[in-house]
Design an enzyme around this catalytic site. Structure first.
Site, mmCIF file in Angstrom:
data_model
loop_
_atom_site.group_PDB
_atom_site.id
_atom_site.type_symbol
_atom_site.label_atom_id
_atom_site.label_comp_id
_atom_site.label_asym_id
_atom_site.label_seq_id
_atom_site.Cartn_x
_atom_site.Cartn_y
_atom_site.Cartn_z
ATOM 1 N N LEU A 23 -1.478 4.226 11.802
ATOM 2 C CA LEU A 23 -2.665 4.768 11.471
ATOM 3 C C LEU A 23 -3.300 4.003 10.311
ATOM 4 C CD1 LEU A 23 -3.635 7.620 12.222
ATOM 5 C CD2 LEU A 23 -2.342 8.474 10.161
ATOM 6 N N ASP A 24 -4.569 3.595 10.887
ATOM 7 C CA ASP A 24 -5.372 2.649 10.121
ATOM 8 C C ASP A 24 -6.626 3.184 9.273
ATOM 9 O OD1 ASP A 24 -6.268 -0.164 9.488
ATOM 10 O OD2 ASP A 24 -7.994 0.664 10.230
ATOM 11 N N ASP A 42 -0.852 -0.987 14.512
ATOM 12 C CA ASP A 42 -1.025 -0.250 13.016
ATOM 13 C C ASP A 42 -1.335 1.235 13.539
ATOM 14 O OD1 ASP A 42 -1.887 0.691 10.904
ATOM 15 O OD2 ASP A 42 -3.491 -0.706 10.310
ATOM 16 N N ASP A 80 1.067 8.434 7.879
ATOM 17 C CA ASP A 80 1.241 6.883 8.344
ATOM 18 C C ASP A 80 2.592 6.936 9.000
ATOM 19 O OD1 ASP A 80 -1.005 5.422 7.268
ATOM 20 O OD2 ASP A 80 -0.288 5.175 5.299
ATOM 21 N N GLU A 84 2.613 -2.190 10.946
ATOM 22 C CA GLU A 84 2.223 -2.371 9.659
ATOM 23 C C GLU A 84 3.207 -1.675 8.694
ATOM 24 O OE1 GLU A 84 -1.539 -0.613 8.147
ATOM 25 O OE2 GLU A 84 -1.411 -2.066 6.431
ATOM 26 N N GLU A 85 3.818 -0.525 9.269
ATOM 27 C CA GLU A 85 4.816 0.240 8.368
ATOM 28 C C GLU A 85 6.183 -0.275 8.417
ATOM 29 O OE1 GLU A 85 3.251 2.318 6.659
ATOM 30 O OE2 GLU A 85 1.499 2.150 7.757
ATOM 31 N N GLU A 122 -4.256 -5.673 13.404
ATOM 32 C CA GLU A 122 -5.379 -5.293 13.218
ATOM 33 C C GLU A 122 -6.721 -6.077 13.870
ATOM 34 O OE1 GLU A 122 -5.743 -2.652 9.007
ATOM 35 O OE2 GLU A 122 -5.542 -4.674 8.826
ATOM 36 N N ASP A 142 0.750 -1.335 0.097
ATOM 37 C CA ASP A 142 0.110 0.029 -0.224
ATOM 38 C C ASP A 142 0.949 1.127 -0.056
ATOM 39 O OD1 ASP A 142 -2.108 -1.764 0.459
ATOM 40 O OD2 ASP A 142 -1.844 -1.479 2.671
HETATM 41 P P1 FDP Z 1 -6.821 1.635 4.243
HETATM 42 O O1 FDP Z 1 -6.622 0.377 3.416
HETATM 43 O O2 FDP Z 1 -7.433 2.726 4.009
HETATM 44 O O3 FDP Z 1 -5.663 1.683 5.326
HETATM 45 O O4 FDP Z 1 -6.717 -1.694 7.130
HETATM 46 C C1 FDP Z 1 -6.958 -1.275 5.744
HETATM 47 C C2 FDP Z 1 -8.048 -0.782 5.746
HETATM 48 O O5 FDP Z 1 -7.936 0.663 5.431
HETATM 49 C C3 FDP Z 1 -9.287 -0.734 6.994
HETATM 50 O O6 FDP Z 1 -8.921 0.355 7.678
HETATM 51 C C4 FDP Z 1 -10.543 -0.699 5.990
HETATM 52 O O7 FDP Z 1 -11.632 -1.017 6.743
HETATM 53 C C5 FDP Z 1 -10.397 -1.392 4.789
HETATM 54 O O8 FDP Z 1 -8.669 -1.380 4.605
HETATM 55 C C6 FDP Z 1 -10.973 -0.758 3.584
HETATM 56 O O9 FDP Z 1 -10.512 -1.676 2.576
HETATM 57 P P2 FDP Z 1 -11.534 -1.673 1.182
HETATM 58 O O10 FDP Z 1 -11.174 -0.274 0.464
HETATM 59 O O11 FDP Z 1 -11.028 -2.735 0.387
HETATM 60 O O12 FDP Z 1 -12.915 -1.603 1.569
#
Ligand code: FDP
Length: 346
Positions: free
Chosen positions: A134-135, A132, A90, A113-114, A291, A84
């Protein structure tokens, strides 16, 4: 006339209580101290660690609130372990939490995560943290709620020796504490040490978290389903069946796309959050260690449930730091219903 009537003590106390000073909850620091004995290894270090996390979250909160005003939005130009794109915030949040935990000295290793591998912090530390920082980072630039998620484990190897895989790769059931911070319309820190779940709201002018949601409970049932329906065509027949069930029963669809925010809402109102396996991501998208485990611990401690569709999340033995898992969590009856529909063959 007795002495207290003469001094008008009664009326001055009642005026103060009812009209002037609305009571605010216990401050987080005080709450942690008062409840330290609940923790079986009580020696103050876990309490200090929770305070370190709270402090770092205040710094991150300040930075999140400044997003848009100074140059901290947008891509950092790098990718994290999952491929990502890393956002500047982040990276910043990762630095803030890592520094606070390194300074505190209670943590021997940090999984984030980072970072590709775990970060060695202090061999004398008794705890391992998975975080994580910053989720929901795809929501940063658009002013939508984001969060921090953390799990705390006790190391298994003796302090003062090098960290071993058994210290890092522990099952969720071995967490000694877990929590999240939600940077939302107000900022909240919610955590458990295995004795229920308590939520604290940040008061920015005082710079302190106060107990606002004592003994949080997830309703057994709910009417909210949270899933990214854009991926519908790549869901299994079981998941599609459950979505039809939700629609047939006129449930409400709510999906922010920030895990912490979706989880928090469902815990307060009753609902189910599902990030299932898809054709592309056979193990779903979310990460077990930083997570799902923390949220599963909180879900169970508040009377809810968390599974991967068939197995309890807290029972999964992690094999890799950045392992993914399908995730079904929220109101117990809804999670069970979704699992039942999953297990039925086409
Ligand atoms: P993000 O990729 O924006 O960091 O953990 C990853 C996460 O967000 C969750 O916070 C979120 O519920 C999910 O991914 C969203 O994924 P989608 O865009 O595939 O729905």
């Amino acid at each position: 006339m007795n002495m207290s009537e003469a001094l008008n003590l009664k009326s001055s106390t009642s005026i103060e209580r009812s009209r002037i000073a609305h009571s605010i909850g216990t401050a987080l620091d005080r709450f942690i101290k008062l409840n330290q004995d609940q923790f079986q290894y009580a020696s103050g270090e876990l309490s200090q660690l929770l305070r370190d996390i709270a402090l770092a979250s205040k710094v991150v909160n300040r930075e999140v609130n400044k997003a848009g005003l100074i140059d901290i939005m947008g891509s950092a130009g790098s990718q994290n372990t999952g491929g990502d794109e890393q956002q500047k915030l982040d990276v910043l949040a990762n630095i803030r939490f890592t520094r606070a935990l390194a300074k505190g000295g209670e943590v021997c290793a940090l999984v984030s995560e980072e970072s590709e591998t775990y970060v060695d912090l202090n061999n004398e530390g008794k705890y391992v943290i998975a975080i994580d920082p910053l989720d929901g980072s795809s929501n940063i630039d658009v002013n939508v709620s984001i969060g921090t998620i953390f799990s705390v484990y006790r190391r298994k190897s003796p302090t003062g020796t090098p960290i071993l895989p058994i210290d890092i790769l522990q099952k969720g059931s071995e967490q000694v504490a877990a929590g999240y911070v939600l940077y939302g319309s107000s900022t909240m820190l919610v955590y458990t040490t295995g004795h229920g779940v308590n939520g604290f709201t940040y008061e920015p002018t005082l710079g302190e978290y106060f107990l606002s949601h004592p003994d949080m409970q997830t309703p057994e049932d709910g009417k909210i389903f949270s899933i990214n329906e854009g991926l519908y065509n790549s869901f299994s027949p079981g998941v599609k069946r459950y979505i039809s069930h939700c629609k047939d029963n006129f449930y409400t669809g709510r999906y922010i796309g920030s895990l912490v925010a979706d989880f928090h809402r469902n815990m307060l109102k009753g609902g189910v959050y599902i990030y299932p396996a898809t054709e592309k991501d056979k193990n779903g998208k979310l990460r077990l260690m930083y997570e799902c485990n923390a949220l599963a611990f909180i879900a169970e401690q508040s009377g809810g449930a968390a599974t991967n569709g068939s197995v309890r999340i807290l029972d999964i033995q992690p094999e890799r730091l950045h392992q993914r898992t399908p995730f079904y969590t929220g109101s117990i009856n809804m999670v069970e219903q979704a699992m039942a529909m999953n297990s039925t063959n086409e």
